[in-house]
Design a protein around this motif. Structure first.
Motif, PDB file in Angstrom:
ATOM      1  N   ALA A 163       1.186  -1.511   0.471  1.00 33.93           N
ATOM      2  CA  ALA A 163      -0.153   0.336  -0.402  1.00 33.93           C
ATOM      3  C   ALA A 163       0.846   1.131   0.289  1.00 33.93           C
ATOM      4  CB  ALA A 163      -1.100   0.177   1.446  1.00 33.93           C
ATOM      5  N   LYS A 164      -0.297   2.456  -1.145  1.00 33.95           N
ATOM      6  CA  LYS A 164       0.907   3.739  -0.566  1.00 33.95           C
ATOM      7  C   LYS A 164       0.644   4.913   0.511  1.00 33.95           C
ATOM      8  CE  LYS A 164       3.027   3.828  -5.816  1.00 33.95           C
ATOM      9  NZ  LYS A 164       2.605   4.681  -6.861  1.00 33.95           N
ATOM     10  N   LEU A 165       1.119   4.201   0.999  1.00 30.57           N
ATOM     11  CA  LEU A 165       0.353   5.252   2.533  1.00 30.57           C
ATOM     12  C   LEU A 165       2.045   6.063   2.838  1.00 30.57           C
ATOM     13  CD1 LEU A 165      -1.390   5.466   4.713  1.00 30.57           C
ATOM     14  CD2 LEU A 165      -0.177   4.058   6.251  1.00 30.57           C
ATOM     15  N   ARG A 166       1.467   7.165   3.333  1.00 30.88           N
ATOM     16  CA  ARG A 166       2.508   8.179   3.566  1.00 30.88           C
ATOM     17  C   ARG A 166       1.939   9.011   5.119  1.00 30.88           C
ATOM     18  NH1 ARG A 166       4.646  11.293  -1.789  1.00 30.88           N
ATOM     19  NH2 ARG A 166       6.088  12.235  -0.488  1.00 30.88           N
ATOM     20  N   LEU A 167       1.995   8.615   5.963  1.00 31.81           N
ATOM     21  CA  LEU A 167       2.179   8.968   7.298  1.00 31.81           C
ATOM     22  C   LEU A 167       3.256  10.931   7.455  1.00 31.81           C
ATOM     23  CD1 LEU A 167       2.126   6.631  10.006  1.00 31.81           C
ATOM     24  CD2 LEU A 167       0.308   7.783   8.738  1.00 31.81           C
ATOM     25  N   ALA A 168       2.614  11.545   8.323  1.00 28.82           N
ATOM     26  CA  ALA A 168       3.409  12.969   7.838  1.00 28.82           C
ATOM     27  C   ALA A 168       2.906  14.183   9.012  1.00 28.82           C
ATOM     28  CB  ALA A 168       3.052  13.613   6.623  1.00 28.82           C
ATOM     29  N   SER A 169       3.362  15.135   9.678  1.00 30.01           N
ATOM     30  CA  SER A 169       2.499  15.622  10.672  1.00 30.01           C
ATOM     31  C   SER A 169       3.420  16.944   9.603  1.00 30.01           C
ATOM     32  CB  SER A 169       3.684  15.665  11.999  1.00 30.01           C
ATOM     33  OG  SER A 169       3.132  16.712  12.730  1.00 30.01           O
ATOM     34  N   ASP A 170       3.127  17.908  10.379  1.00 30.13           N
ATOM     35  CA  ASP A 170       4.263  19.515  10.044  1.00 30.13           C
ATOM     36  C   ASP A 170       5.021  20.305  10.911  1.00 30.13           C
ATOM     37  OD1 ASP A 170       1.804  20.449  11.579  1.00 30.13           O
ATOM     38  OD2 ASP A 170       0.929  21.611  10.314  1.00 30.13           O
ATOM     39  N   SER A 171       5.313  18.960  12.076  1.00 30.56           N
ATOM     40  CA  SER A 171       6.555  19.793  12.217  1.00 30.56           C
ATOM     41  C   SER A 171       7.145  18.467  13.101  1.00 30.56           C
ATOM     42  CB  SER A 171       5.420  20.248  13.965  1.00 30.56           C
ATOM     43  OG  SER A 171       6.131  19.394  15.343  1.00 30.56           O
ATOM     44  N   ALA A 172       8.364  18.823  12.391  1.00 33.13           N
ATOM     45  CA  ALA A 172       9.440  18.052  12.487  1.00 33.13           C
ATOM     46  C   ALA A 172       9.610  16.709  14.464  1.00 33.13           C
ATOM     47  CB  ALA A 172      10.982  18.461  12.002  1.00 33.13           C
ATOM     48  N   ARG A 173       8.747  17.955  15.203  1.00 33.92           N
ATOM     49  CA  ARG A 173       9.301  17.362  16.693  1.00 33.92           C
ATOM     50  C   ARG A 173       8.405  16.199  16.695  1.00 33.92           C
ATOM     51  NH1 ARG A 173      10.472  22.251  20.852  1.00 33.92           N
ATOM     52  NH2 ARG A 173      11.863  23.217  20.428  1.00 33.92           N
ATOM     53  N   PRO A 185       7.900   5.683   9.374  1.00 33.39           N
ATOM     54  CA  PRO A 185       8.887   7.239   9.850  1.00 33.39           C
ATOM     55  C   PRO A 185       7.536   7.740   9.263  1.00 33.39           C
ATOM     56  CG  PRO A 185       9.167   5.734   7.866  1.00 33.39           C
ATOM     57  CD  PRO A 185       8.607   4.699   8.642  1.00 33.39           C
ATOM     58  N   LEU A 186       7.780   9.416   9.360  1.00 34.88           N
ATOM     59  CA  LEU A 186       6.490  10.261   9.214  1.00 34.88           C
ATOM     60  C   LEU A 186       7.634  11.726   8.597  1.00 34.88           C
ATOM     61  CD1 LEU A 186       4.533   9.441  11.670  1.00 34.88           C
ATOM     62  CD2 LEU A 186       3.862  11.543  12.064  1.00 34.88           C
ATOM     63  N   GLU A 187       7.099  11.875   7.798  1.00 31.88           N
ATOM     64  CA  GLU A 187       7.775  13.013   6.857  1.00 31.88           C
ATOM     65  C   GLU A 187       7.337  14.558   7.685  1.00 31.88           C
ATOM     66  OE1 GLU A 187       5.838  13.606   2.155  1.00 31.88           O
ATOM     67  OE2 GLU A 187       5.302  11.362   2.999  1.00 31.88           O
ATOM     68  N   VAL A 188       7.514  15.614   7.368  1.00 36.67           N
ATOM     69  CA  VAL A 188       6.880  17.048   7.405  1.00 36.67           C
ATOM     70  C   VAL A 188       6.571  17.592   5.711  1.00 36.67           C
ATOM     71  CG1 VAL A 188       8.134  18.671   9.035  1.00 36.67           C
ATOM     72  CG2 VAL A 188       8.914  16.729   9.566  1.00 36.67           C
ATOM     73  N   LEU A 189       5.749  18.082   6.475  1.00 41.37           N
ATOM     74  CA  LEU A 189       5.057  18.263   5.319  1.00 41.37           C
ATOM     75  C   LEU A 189       4.841  20.119   5.457  1.00 41.37           C
ATOM     76  CD1 LEU A 189       1.794  16.405   3.874  1.00 41.37           C
ATOM     77  CD2 LEU A 189       4.078  15.910   2.941  1.00 41.37           C
ATOM     78  N   PRO A 190       4.807  20.709   4.557  1.00 39.58           N
ATOM     79  CA  PRO A 190       4.521  22.472   4.525  1.00 39.58           C
ATOM     80  C   PRO A 190       3.564  23.352   4.876  1.00 39.58           C
ATOM     81  CG  PRO A 190       5.823  21.900   2.581  1.00 39.58           C
ATOM     82  CD  PRO A 190       5.068  20.588   2.942  1.00 39.58           C
ATOM     83  N   ILE A 191       3.355  23.838   5.512  1.00 39.63           N
ATOM     84  CA  ILE A 191       1.513  24.271   6.508  1.00 39.63           C
ATOM     85  C   ILE A 191       1.036  25.085   4.258  1.00 39.63           C
ATOM     86  CG2 ILE A 191       0.449  25.663   7.426  1.00 39.63           C
ATOM     87  CD1 ILE A 191       2.451  24.985   9.581  1.00 39.63           C
TER      88      ILE A 191
END
Length: 840
Positions: A163-173, A185-191
C-alpha cells in the motif's frame, strides 16, 4: 471524471470559517488544480452551502474530529471511539469515486484517534497506484491508545503488502514522537495556508503600534495572559499610549468567555474585541493592518504542535511574539523576526510588547527580509509538490530536547538525602544541554520552575492514598506472617516496587509525561514496572540509575530479600533491554554485582559540587553558628553529618560512646564530637553534641569550623556522599572502610581508614595533635574529591543521552537549598528548613 488523477482532501472538521480548516483546504485544492489534478474536498455534513461553494467542498462526514460521547466509563468511551472510527472509514470510502485514476492522492488531515482505525480500513481497500497521506498534527497522546495501536499495526501490514501510505506531520518534533508510536516514519509537510502578498505596514510614527491576535480565543493560545499583560501595561506610567490591540475573541470556551466579559467591563479604548469569526477576506485584512502578531501559546500544548497563524504572520512579513522552547521558536529561527517570552508569563509578555514597540523598525525589517524564505518553504504549491515527489528519507536522529526525570521521593528540592542531591546535580548538568528538563517527584508539593527546569509532584487522589495505605497494611501483615514480626518493616522495599503496578492514575500520568518527552531518566527501579512498559510502547529511551543494591537493604528476612532482589533485577534487565535504554550504577562494586546477574551497568559515581563546598561565608563560622543558636565550647570539633537512616543511627551511637570515652580520659582537652542532621535529635552529653536539623548556613559553618570529619558507618550500599562532601570542604576524614566504598582511598593518604572502633579512642587525639598530617590528608582528600565534581562526573549522562558534553553553568537557584543529611535512605523529614547556600 476527466481521467486526470484525483487529489482528494478529507477534512471532517471543515464546517465553517472557524480555525484553519477552510484556509488549509482551499489553499491545497487550488494548488492541486494548478498541478493538473481533479480535486475533491470532503467536509462535514453541517457545512453551509455558501461555505461549501467557496471551498469547493462536498458534505460527507457525520462527525468532526473532536466528536465524542459525553460521560460514560472507559468501556463506553472506547466503544464510542470505535463506532466513530467505523463511521469515518465508511463515509470516506462512500464519498470516493468508484474508480480512482492511477496517481491519485488522498490527503486526510488533522486526524485524531477517532479516525485512525477507519483510515486503516480505507488504506487496505485502496489500489496500490493511489497514495493515501495521513497528516497527524496533534500531541502524541492523541494517538496513544488501544485503537490507535491497532490502526498503526494494520497500516504497517498494509505498507508491507504494497500500500502507498504516507504518514506525515507539519512539525519535525511531532513527526519524531508520533513516528515512535506508529512504527512508521513520518515526513514533515509544509503548512499550506499563507496570506496573499500583503504589503509591509507603514512606519508607526504618528500612529499607534498595532498588535493583533488571530484565530479563535482559547486558553492554550495564551489569551488570558494577553488580557493580563494589557492590564499590566495599562497600570504602568504612560499606560497604553502608542499601543493598539485588536483581539479575535470569538468561539471562546465558557471560562474564557467569562474572562473576556470581565475584561470588556473595564476595557480601555486602545483595545478592540472581535466577537465573531472572520471571513477569509476580513482575516487577511486584519493581518494586513497589523504591526505585530501575539502568539504566547502554552508550551505544554505547542512545544511540538504547530499553528497556522505563525506561517501566515511570517509570510506576511509581520514580527511576532511567541513562546520560547516551542515549534514556533524553531520557525522564528528560520524566518522572520520577533521576540521570545517565557511560558505563562504575562509580565514578560508586557515587557516584550514594550520592547517590540521600541525596536519596531529593526523587527519590521527582519520580518520582511525573512518573508520570501517562509513563502518558499510553506504554501499550498509546496505541499502539493512534496506529495507528488517520492517520500523523503526518514528524519535523522537528533539529541533529546525535552527530558523527563522521575524521582520516587518527595524531597527533590530539599536535597535532604544523598539521592536528592545526586539527582539535583545530574539535573543541573542535563538541563544545561536540553530545552526543558521536567522532574516528577512523589508527594504533593506545588510545581516550581527555575529556568528550564520544572519540578512537579504526583498530587495523588485521596482514593489512591487510601488504597495505598490499605495495601501497605496488608503487606506488613503478610510480611509479619511469613518473615516474623521483627522483619516485617523490611517489606518496605518490595512494596515500593509493587505499589505502582496496579495504579491506573499513575500509569495515565506517566503516559502523558513520557509521550511528550524525548528521553526519560528514572531514579531507582521502584517505578520501573509501568514506566518501562510505556517507554517500550512509545519508543522513548530510558536511563535507570540504581543508587545502590536495594536487596542489601533487607538483611533480616531471606524471603523478603529474595523478593526484593528479584524485583530489582527485573527492573534493571528491562531497562537494559529497552531500545536506547541503559543502567547506571554508582560504584564499581554495585556494577559487578549487577554484571554477575546479567546486567551491564555504566558506573557514574556520586558527585560533589566542589565550588559550593568552598564558598566564602558572610561572617566567621563561630559567629554564624551563634547567630543560629548553636553555641559550641572552645574545643576541637569532629563532625558527622547524617540523615535518619539505619547505618547513620548506628554511627551516631558509636560516636556517642566514643565522645564519652574521650571526655572521661582527656577531660577539657578532649575533642567535641558534633552531629548535624536528623540522624539524632538535639542532645548534649560528655564529649558529644547533636544539633538535629540545622540551617544550610550552619552546616557550611560547621564544615569550616571542624578539624576533621568522622564517618563510622557499619554498613551501607552505593557510595557515601557525606564522605565526599567532607573531603571537598577540605576536612580530613576518619572512617570505616564502608565510609569510602567506591572511592579510591589509601589509608593515611587521602583519609584514615580504621574498621576497629576500639582504636578510634587513640587515633582521633593523635590526629588532632598532628596538624601537618591532617593538612596533608585534607589536601589529598580534596584533590580526590575534585575528580568527583559534578560537572565532570554527570557528563556521563550527557553521553548516554547523545547530548553535547559541554560544561554546564552554575547550579540554578531552584536547586540551591541544601540540607545537612546525606544517605540514600527514603527521606522521612527534611533535614534543613530554609537556607540558600548549597553544600554539594
Amino acid at each position: 471524471m476527466s481521467g486526470r488523477p484525483l487529489f482528494c482532501i478529507a477534512d471532517p472538521s471543515l464546517r465553517d470559517f472557524v480555525g484553519h480548516h477552510f484556509s488549509y483546504d482551499h489553499a491545497v485544492a487550488e494548488a492541486a488544480r494548478a498541478a493538473g489534478f481533479e480535486t475533491l474536498v470532503l467536509g462535514h455534513r453541517a457545512l453551509p452551502e455558501a461555505v461549501a461553494r467557496q471551498a469547493g467542498a462536498v458534505p460527507a462526514f457525520t462527525d468532526d474530529i473532536w466528536a465524542q460521547r459525553a460521560g460514560g466509563g472507559p468501556l463506553r468511551r472506547r466503544q464510542d471511539a470505535l463506532m466513530r472510527n467505523r463511521r469515518f472509514g465508511a463515509e470516506f470510502q462512500a464519498a470516493l469515486p468508484a474508480r480512482l485514476p492511477p496517481g491519485s492522492i488522498l490527503l486526510a488531515h488533522m486526524l485524531t484517534h477517532r479516525q485512525l482505525l477507519g483510515l486503516a480500513r480505507v488504506t487496505e481497500a485502496l489500489p496500490q497506484d493511489v497514495t493515501l497521506v495521513a497528516l497527524l498534527r496533534y500531541q502524541p497522546e492523541m494517538y496513544d491508545d488501544g485503537l490507535s495501536a491497532r490502526a498503526f499495526a494494520r497500516m504497517r501490514r498494509a505498507v508491507a503488502a504494497g500500500a502507498k501510505l504516507r504518514l506525515a506531520s507539519d512539525s519535525a518534533r511531532l513527526a519524531r514522537r508520533i513516528g515512535r508510536l506508529a512504527g512508521l516514519p513520518l515526513e514533515v509537510l509544509p503548512i499550506p495556508h499563507i496570506p496573499a502578498d500583503i504589503p509591509p505596514p507603514p512606519p508607526p510614527q504618528g500612529r499607534p503600534f498595532h498588535l493583533v491576535t488571530l484565530g479563535n480565543a482559547r486558553d492554550e493560545k495564551g489569551f488570558l495572559e494577553i488580557l493580563q499583560a494589557i492590564r499590566l501595561l495599562r497600570a504602568e506610567p504612560g499606560g497604553l499610549d502608542g499601543l493598539r490591540f485588536t483581539l479575535q475573541a470569538n468561539d471562546a470556551a465558557p471560562a474564557i468567555a467569562t474572562a473576556i466579559d470581565d475584561f470588556a467591563l473595564e476595557m480601555p479604548p486602545q483595545v478592540t474585541l472581535l466577537r465573531r469569526a472572520l471571513s477569509p477576506a476580513a482575516y487577511d485584512t486584519l493581518l494586513a493592518e497589523s504591526d505585530l502578531v501575539l502568539l504566547p501559546y502554552w508550551r505544554d500544548i505547542y512545544e511540538a504542535r504547530t499553528s497556522g497563524v505563525l506561517p501566515e504572520a511570517l509570510c506576511a512579513g509581520r514580527p511576532v511574539i511567541c513562546t520560547a522552547g516551542t515549534w514556533m521558536a524553531d520557525e522564528l529561527a528560520f524566518h522572520g523576526a520577533g521576540l521570545l517570552v517565557a511560558d505563562h508569563d504575562p509580565a514578560g509578555l508586557a515587557r516584550a510588547i514594550r520592547q517590540a514597540r521600541a525596536a519596531w523598525p529593526q523587527l519590521a525589517a527582519g520580518a520582511m527580509a525573512g518573508r520570501a524564505g517562509c513563502r518558499a518553504r510553506h504554501g499550498g504549491p509546496a505541499l502539493v509538490r512534496a506529495l507528488m515527489e517520492p517520500p523523503p528519507p526518514p528524519l535523522p536522529a537528533e539529541p533529546p530536547r525535552r527530558v523527563q526525570l522521575l524521582y520516587p521521593w518527595p524531597d527533590f528540592l530539599e536535597r535532604s538525602a544523598g539521592a536528592s542531591l545526586r539527582s539535583n546535580l545530574m539535573a543541573a548538568v542535563v538541563a544545561s544541554q536540553v530545552e526543558e528538563l521536567r522532574v516528577m517527584q512523589d508527594g504533593a508539593a506545588s510545581p516550581r520552575r527555575q529556568g528550564n527546569i520544572l519540578v512537579e509532584s504526583l498530587q495523588e487522589r485521596r482514593l489512591i492514598q487510601l488504597t495505598k495505605r490499605l495495601g501497605w497494611g496488608a503487606m506488613l501483615l503478610l510480611a509479619g506472617l511469613l518473615g516474623g514480626p521483627s522483619h516485617r518493616r523490611e517489606a518496605l522495599f518490595p512494596w515500593l516496587h509493587l505499589q505502582r503496578l496496579v495504579d491506573p492514575f499513575f500509569r495515565r500520568r506517566m503516559e502523558r509525561l513520557i509521550a511528550g518527552s524525548d528521553a526519560v531518566l528514572l531514579e531507582y527501579g521502584f517505578w520501573a514496572g509501568p514506566v518501562l512498559r510505556i517507554c517500550r510502547r512509545l519508543g522513548v529511551p530510558c536511563v535507570l540509575t540504581a543508587h545502590d543494591v536495594i536487596a542489601d537493604r533487607v538483611p533480616g528476612s531471606a524471603l523478603l530479600r529474595r523478593l526484593t532482589g528479584w524485583l530489582e533485577m527485573r527492573a534493571l534487565r528491562r531497562a537494559q533491554a529497552l531500545r536506547g535504554g541503559a543502567v547506571v550504577a554508582v560504584t564499581p562494586d554495585d556494577a559487578a554485582r549487577f554484571a554477575s546477574q546479567g546486567v551491564q551497568a555504566l558506573v557514574i559515581p556520586n558527585p560533589v559540587d566542589l565550588q559550593a563546598m568552598s564558598r566564602q561565608l558572610p561572617a566567621p563560622a563561630r559567629v554564624l553558628l551563634e547567630r543560629l543558636g548553636h553555641e559550641l565550647p572552645d574545643q576541637p570539633i569532629a563532625l558527622f553529618v547524617g540523615s535518619y537512616h539505619p547505618p547513620n543511627l548506628v554511627a551516631v551511637a558509636r560516636l556517642r560512646s566514643l565522645g564519652a570515652a574521650l571526655a572521661a580520659r582527656l577531660g577539657p582537652q578532649a575533642p567535641l564530637i558534633v552531629v548535624a542532621g536528623s540522624a539524632a535529635p538535639a542532645e548534649e552529653a560528655p564529649g558529644f553534641r547533636a544539633l538535629g536539623r540545622v540551617h544550610a548556613v550552619a552546616l557550611a559553618a560547621l564544615y569550616q569550623e571542624a578539624r576533621l570529619a568522622l564517618v563510622p558507618l557499619p554498613d551501607g550500599t552505593g557510595s557515601s556522599l557525606k564522605t565526599l562532601e567532607a573531603m571537598a570542604a577540605g576536612l580530613p576524614v576518619l572512617g570505616t572502610s564502608v565510609a569510602f566504598r567506591g572511592l579510591a582511598v589509601a589509608d593515611g593518604v587521602q583519609a584514615v581508614v580504621a574498621d576497629d572502633l576500639a582504636t578510634w579512642e587513640a587515633i582521633l587525639p593523635a590526629l588532632l595533635a598532628d596538624p601537618a598530617r591532617l593538612a596533608r590528608i585534607a589536601s589529598a582528600g580534596r584533590a580526590l574529591a575534585a575528580s568527583y565534581d559534578y560537572r565532570r562526573v554527570m557528563a556521563g549522562y550527557l553521553r548516554l543521552l547523545g547530548l553535547p558534553d559541554n560544561p554546564p553553568p552554575p547550579l540554578p537557584a531552584l536547586l540551591g537549598a541544601a540540607p545537612a543529611s546525606r544517605g540514600s535512605a527514603p527521606p522521612r523529614l527534611p533535614v534543613f528548613s530554609g537556607g540558600n547556600l548549597p553544600t554539594g
